[in-house]
Design an enzyme around this catalytic site. Structure first.
Site, PDB file in Angstrom:
ATOM      1  N   TRP A 155       0.810  -1.230   0.000  1.00 51.89           N
ATOM      2  CA  TRP A 155       0.000   0.000   0.000  1.00 51.89           C
ATOM      3  C   TRP A 155       0.837   1.271   0.000  1.00 51.89           C
ATOM      4  O   TRP A 155       0.316   2.352  -0.209  1.00 51.89           O
ATOM      5  CB  TRP A 155      -0.922   0.019   1.233  1.00 51.89           C
ATOM      6  CG  TRP A 155      -0.190  -0.262   2.523  1.00 51.89           C
ATOM      7  CD1 TRP A 155      -0.110  -1.475   3.152  1.00 51.89           C
ATOM      8  CD2 TRP A 155       0.601   0.651   3.303  1.00 51.89           C
ATOM      9  NE1 TRP A 155       0.680  -1.368   4.274  1.00 51.89           N
ATOM     10  CE2 TRP A 155       1.130  -0.067   4.395  1.00 51.89           C
ATOM     11  CE3 TRP A 155       0.910   2.010   3.194  1.00 51.89           C
ATOM     12  CZ2 TRP A 155       1.952   0.511   5.356  1.00 51.89           C
ATOM     13  CZ3 TRP A 155       1.731   2.591   4.149  1.00 51.89           C
ATOM     14  CH2 TRP A 155       2.240   1.841   5.209  1.00 51.89           C
ATOM     15  N   ASN A 156       2.139   1.193   0.272  1.00 53.66           N
ATOM     16  CA  ASN A 156       2.866   2.456   0.485  1.00 53.66           C
ATOM     17  C   ASN A 156       3.199   3.189  -0.811  1.00 53.66           C
ATOM     18  O   ASN A 156       3.294   4.410  -0.816  1.00 53.66           O
ATOM     19  CB  ASN A 156       4.101   2.240   1.369  1.00 53.66           C
ATOM     20  CG  ASN A 156       5.105   1.312   0.772  1.00 53.66           C
ATOM     21  OD1 ASN A 156       4.810   0.557  -0.146  1.00 53.66           O
ATOM     22  ND2 ASN A 156       6.324   1.349   1.282  1.00 53.66           N
ATOM     23  N   LYS A 179      -2.259  -8.392  -7.834  1.00 57.35           N
ATOM     24  CA  LYS A 179      -3.071  -8.176  -6.636  1.00 57.35           C
ATOM     25  C   LYS A 179      -2.524  -6.981  -5.863  1.00 57.35           C
ATOM     26  O   LYS A 179      -1.507  -7.084  -5.188  1.00 57.35           O
ATOM     27  CB  LYS A 179      -3.044  -9.401  -5.715  1.00 57.35           C
ATOM     28  CG  LYS A 179      -4.065  -9.253  -4.590  1.00 57.35           C
ATOM     29  CD  LYS A 179      -3.684 -10.036  -3.349  1.00 57.35           C
ATOM     30  CE  LYS A 179      -3.272  -9.193  -2.177  1.00 57.35           C
ATOM     31  NZ  LYS A 179      -4.024  -8.033  -1.818  1.00 57.35           N
ATOM     32  N   PRO A 180      -3.208  -5.821  -5.963  1.00 54.09           N
ATOM     33  CA  PRO A 180      -2.782  -4.676  -5.147  1.00 54.09           C
ATOM     34  C   PRO A 180      -3.175  -4.864  -3.688  1.00 54.09           C
ATOM     35  O   PRO A 180      -4.012  -5.707  -3.372  1.00 54.09           O
ATOM     36  CB  PRO A 180      -3.531  -3.492  -5.764  1.00 54.09           C
ATOM     37  CG  PRO A 180      -4.589  -4.045  -6.645  1.00 54.09           C
ATOM     38  CD  PRO A 180      -4.380  -5.532  -6.794  1.00 54.09           C
ATOM     39  N   ALA A 181      -2.592  -4.053  -2.803  1.00 53.02           N
ATOM     40  CA  ALA A 181      -2.919  -4.131  -1.374  1.00 53.02           C
ATOM     41  C   ALA A 181      -4.384  -3.737  -1.149  1.00 53.02           C
ATOM     42  O   ALA A 181      -4.921  -2.872  -1.851  1.00 53.02           O
ATOM     43  CB  ALA A 181      -2.008  -3.206  -0.577  1.00 53.02           C
ATOM     44  N   GLY A 232       6.702  -6.168  -0.460  1.00 53.73           N
ATOM     45  CA  GLY A 232       5.962  -6.136   0.795  1.00 53.73           C
ATOM     46  C   GLY A 232       6.859  -6.546   1.939  1.00 53.73           C
ATOM     47  O   GLY A 232       8.083  -6.413   1.864  1.00 53.73           O
ATOM     48  N   SER A 233       6.248  -7.071   2.972  1.00 53.88           N
ATOM     49  CA  SER A 233       7.012  -7.375   4.180  1.00 53.88           C
ATOM     50  C   SER A 233       7.861  -8.641   4.003  1.00 53.88           C
ATOM     51  O   SER A 233       7.527  -9.524   3.215  1.00 53.88           O
ATOM     52  CB  SER A 233       6.042  -7.572   5.340  1.00 53.88           C
ATOM     53  OG  SER A 233       5.197  -8.658   5.057  1.00 53.88           O
ATOM     54  N   GLU A 254      10.998  -7.817  -3.204  1.00 52.45           N
ATOM     55  CA  GLU A 254      11.428  -6.506  -2.682  1.00 52.45           C
ATOM     56  C   GLU A 254      10.825  -6.412  -1.287  1.00 52.45           C
ATOM     57  O   GLU A 254       9.626  -6.174  -1.141  1.00 52.45           O
ATOM     58  CB  GLU A 254      10.901  -5.375  -3.570  1.00 52.45           C
ATOM     59  CG  GLU A 254      11.462  -5.362  -4.975  1.00 52.45           C
ATOM     60  CD  GLU A 254      12.916  -4.940  -5.043  1.00 52.45           C
ATOM     61  OE1 GLU A 254      13.454  -4.448  -4.035  1.00 52.45           O
ATOM     62  OE2 GLU A 254      13.516  -5.139  -6.112  1.00 52.45           O
ATOM     63  N   LEU A 255      11.643  -6.622  -0.263  1.00 49.80           N
ATOM     64  CA  LEU A 255      11.103  -6.795   1.092  1.00 49.80           C
ATOM     65  C   LEU A 255      11.478  -5.624   2.004  1.00 49.80           C
ATOM     66  O   LEU A 255      11.802  -4.546   1.551  1.00 49.80           O
ATOM     67  CB  LEU A 255      11.561  -8.150   1.637  1.00 49.80           C
ATOM     68  CG  LEU A 255      11.269  -9.333   0.689  1.00 49.80           C
ATOM     69  CD1 LEU A 255      11.816 -10.637   1.249  1.00 49.80           C
ATOM     70  CD2 LEU A 255       9.775  -9.460   0.398  1.00 49.80           C
ATOM     71  N   CYS A 288      10.172   1.662   2.136  1.00 49.22           N
ATOM     72  CA  CYS A 288      11.102   0.578   2.475  1.00 49.22           C
ATOM     73  C   CYS A 288      12.541   1.081   2.546  1.00 49.22           C
ATOM     74  O   CYS A 288      13.375   0.467   3.186  1.00 49.22           O
ATOM     75  CB  CYS A 288      10.986  -0.528   1.454  1.00 49.22           C
ATOM     76  SG  CYS A 288      11.186   0.088  -0.211  1.00 49.22           S
ATOM     77  N   GLU A 385      11.885  -2.640  11.460  1.00 48.45           N
ATOM     78  CA  GLU A 385      11.526  -1.530  10.579  1.00 48.45           C
ATOM     79  C   GLU A 385      10.466  -0.659  11.269  1.00 48.45           C
ATOM     80  O   GLU A 385       9.434  -1.176  11.703  1.00 48.45           O
ATOM     81  CB  GLU A 385      10.951  -2.163   9.306  1.00 48.45           C
ATOM     82  CG  GLU A 385      10.833  -1.262   8.141  1.00 48.45           C
ATOM     83  CD  GLU A 385      10.338  -2.022   6.902  1.00 48.45           C
ATOM     84  OE1 GLU A 385       9.664  -3.063   7.034  1.00 48.45           O
ATOM     85  OE2 GLU A 385      10.623  -1.548   5.802  1.00 48.45           O
TER      86      GLU A 385
END
Ligand code: NAP
Length: 482
Positions: A155-156, A179-181, A232-233, A254-255, A288, A385
């Site tokens: 979502w960011n 699939k978006p947030a 994402g996370s 990409e975490l 991130c 984080e």
């Protein structure tokens, strides 16, 4: 209620059809600045995802063979469609995500820039001729689209994170199930509309909203999805890596990050403050590559803290839709609670809250931009984080020590340092275990360079000439008997 000039799609795109939610199963999307409901999106799950994968597989049979000129032409049209609608797209992004409108405009622009970059880069996706050991054969490599791609985004940066995945996939000739947030679906769904508008064939781009486990599970289980790209996370990324094993999918991840920002005594302190404000407070600290830990050398520490405090106190907070606002709300109350936990932990361990430190008078998920000094390696934010507007300042003495402290994390996404010593800059690049190192800047992202982390921050690169690699297979072609 605004539908942002027809760009707010309250349906899912499957095989060229916009599918509405069955009544009663829709998910409400709210504006984090006002609490207003913007609209709804479908709560799709495994069944819808299987249909989307089938549509993407069917579309790949022809789209995977379209000419280079055709793919390049479509990407240029998509770039123009984004920029023609930049203002409405930015307003919609701010409404669902909360970031200041100037940042949202920038996000749409960089997303469009990624589309243009990959339109250019695919023209250089060359194979090679390899010297053969004998005269009777010729060896070469050729490059091919991997097939159906599953793309899951956070979502960011709800628009540009999809841009970095869709653009190389479409450039290479892949088809996509995205699939978006759930909290920011409209900035993702609109990519489907714009792709349709510029002429992408049905089934090339499919976009689903709803159950993360249902949609994610179907994507991961399907043997027809050959690659999964996720931002994402780290926690969810690890789950997806495990799930990818059964069908041996290519994965790029990409975490999370835990960026150090190191300021040496010889730094230009005003430049360091300017970089610090961008690297910490962009998107209210929810990026991130945001600074998680400021390490400031003893000789410059007090000056840096005084100037940082002043700059943070001057930040204008409010509804991001209003011009001039620099800090919007956090994404939700959970994010605020997490920041409060970091502050309480630091205060209990001897940290000083010298600026902000509490929920903002605006209420909702607004939080005062905060500075804590006296930070130590045993505080929670040294390891985790923050993802919020909290600047934690550690004091250090020697270069060797700070490199060790900076590397003392399982993450390795971005690192920043301010110094005027060129030899030290190179030592830092070699010593810091990070995928990206910025010297004398707080903003390193650009389409021309590879974005990505090492260690538990991920694998694979987005952007740069490397950004296509994950969407293409290299085939070895041997012609013998000559
Ligand atoms: P998240 O909770 O991991 O969610 C990211 C996406 O994964 C969302 O679409 C989410 O869907 C989906 N998801 C959640 N659980 C899933 C599952 N079991 N299977 C499949 N999909 C699942 O992360 P976030 O809170 O949205 O984003 C913040 C994180 O992203 C931070 O750690 C940040 O550092 C990282 N990030 C990294 C980069 C980078 O380039 N390295 C860039 C931006 C952000 P729902 O929304 O429906 O839950």
């Amino acid at each position: 209620m605004s539908n942002f000039n027809g760009l707010m799609m309250e349906a899912n795109l499957i095989g060229g059809q916009w599918i509405k939610a069955d009544s009663g199963t829709a998910i409400e999307v709210t504006n984090p600045a006002t609490g207003d409901v913007l609209g709804t999106v479908p709560n799709a799950g495994g069944d819808e995802t299987e249909r989307a994968i089938a549509a993407a597989s069917e579309a790949f049979k022809t789209f995977g063979r379209t000419s280079l000129s055709e793919r390049v032409g479509l990407l240029h049209k998509l770039h123009d469609a984004l920029m023609d609608n930049q203002e409405d797209l930015a307003q919609m992004l701010t409404a669902e995500q909360g970031k200041p409108i100037f940042e949202a405009r920038g996000e749409i622009a960089i997303g469009a820039a990624y589309v243009k970059w990959f339109a250019e880069e695919i023209r250089r996706a060359k194979g090679e001729i390899i010297p053969a050991p004998g005269n009777d054969r010729r060896l070469m490599t050729t490059r091919h689209p991997v097939g159906v791609v599953g793309a899951i985004t956070p979502w960011n940066f709800p628009s540009s994170m999809l841009a970095r995945k869709l653009a190389p996939a479409l450039a290479a000739g892949c088809t996509v199930v995205a699939k978006p947030a759930t909290s920011t679906p409209y900035s993702g769904l609109v990519w489907g509309k714009l792709c349709q508008d510029v002429g992408y064939p049905d089934g090339v781009v499919n976009i689903l909203t709803g159950s993360a486990r249902g949609i994610g599970g179907a994507i991961m289980e399907s043997p027809d999805v050959r690659k999964v790209t996720f931002t994402g996370s780290t926690e969810v990324g690890k789950t997806l890596i495990r799930q990818s094993a059964d069908t041996v999918k290519k994965v790029s991840m990409e975490l999370g990050g835990n960026a150090p920002f190191i300021v040496f005594d010889d730094a230009d302190v005003d430049a360091a403050i300017e970089g610090a404000m961008i690297a910490k407070f962009r998107n209210m600290g929810q990026t991130c590559v945001c600074t998680n830990r400021f390490y400031v050398q003893a000789g410059i520490h007090d000056t840096f803290v005084a100037k940082l405090k002043e700059a943070v106190a001057a930040l204008k907070l409010g509804n991001g839709a209003e011009d001039g606002v620099q800090q919007g709300p956090l994404i939700d109350d959970g994010a605020v609670a997490k920041v409060e936990e970091f502050i309480a932990d630091a205060a209990a361990k001897g940290g000083d809250v010298v600026q902000g430190g509490k929920r903002h008078a605006n209420g909702g998920s607004f939080f005062e931009p905060t500075v804590i000094t006296g930070a130590t390696q045993d505080m929670m934010f040294a390891k985790e984080e923050i993802f919020g507007p909290l600047a934690a300042v550690f004091k250090f003495e020697a270069e060797e020590d700070v490199i060790e402290m900076a590397n003392d994390t399982e993450f390795g996404l971005a690192a920043y340092a301010y110094t005027r010593d060129i030899a030290r800059a190179f030592r830092l690049n070699e010593g810091l275990d990070y995928g990206m190192v910025g010297i004398n800047t707080g903003l390193i992202t650009t389409v021309e360079a590879p974005f990505g982390g090492v260690k538990e921050s991920g694998m694979g690169k987005e952007g740069g000439s490397q950004g296509l690699d994950d969407y293409m297979e290299t085939k070895y072609f041997c012609v013998a008997g000559l």
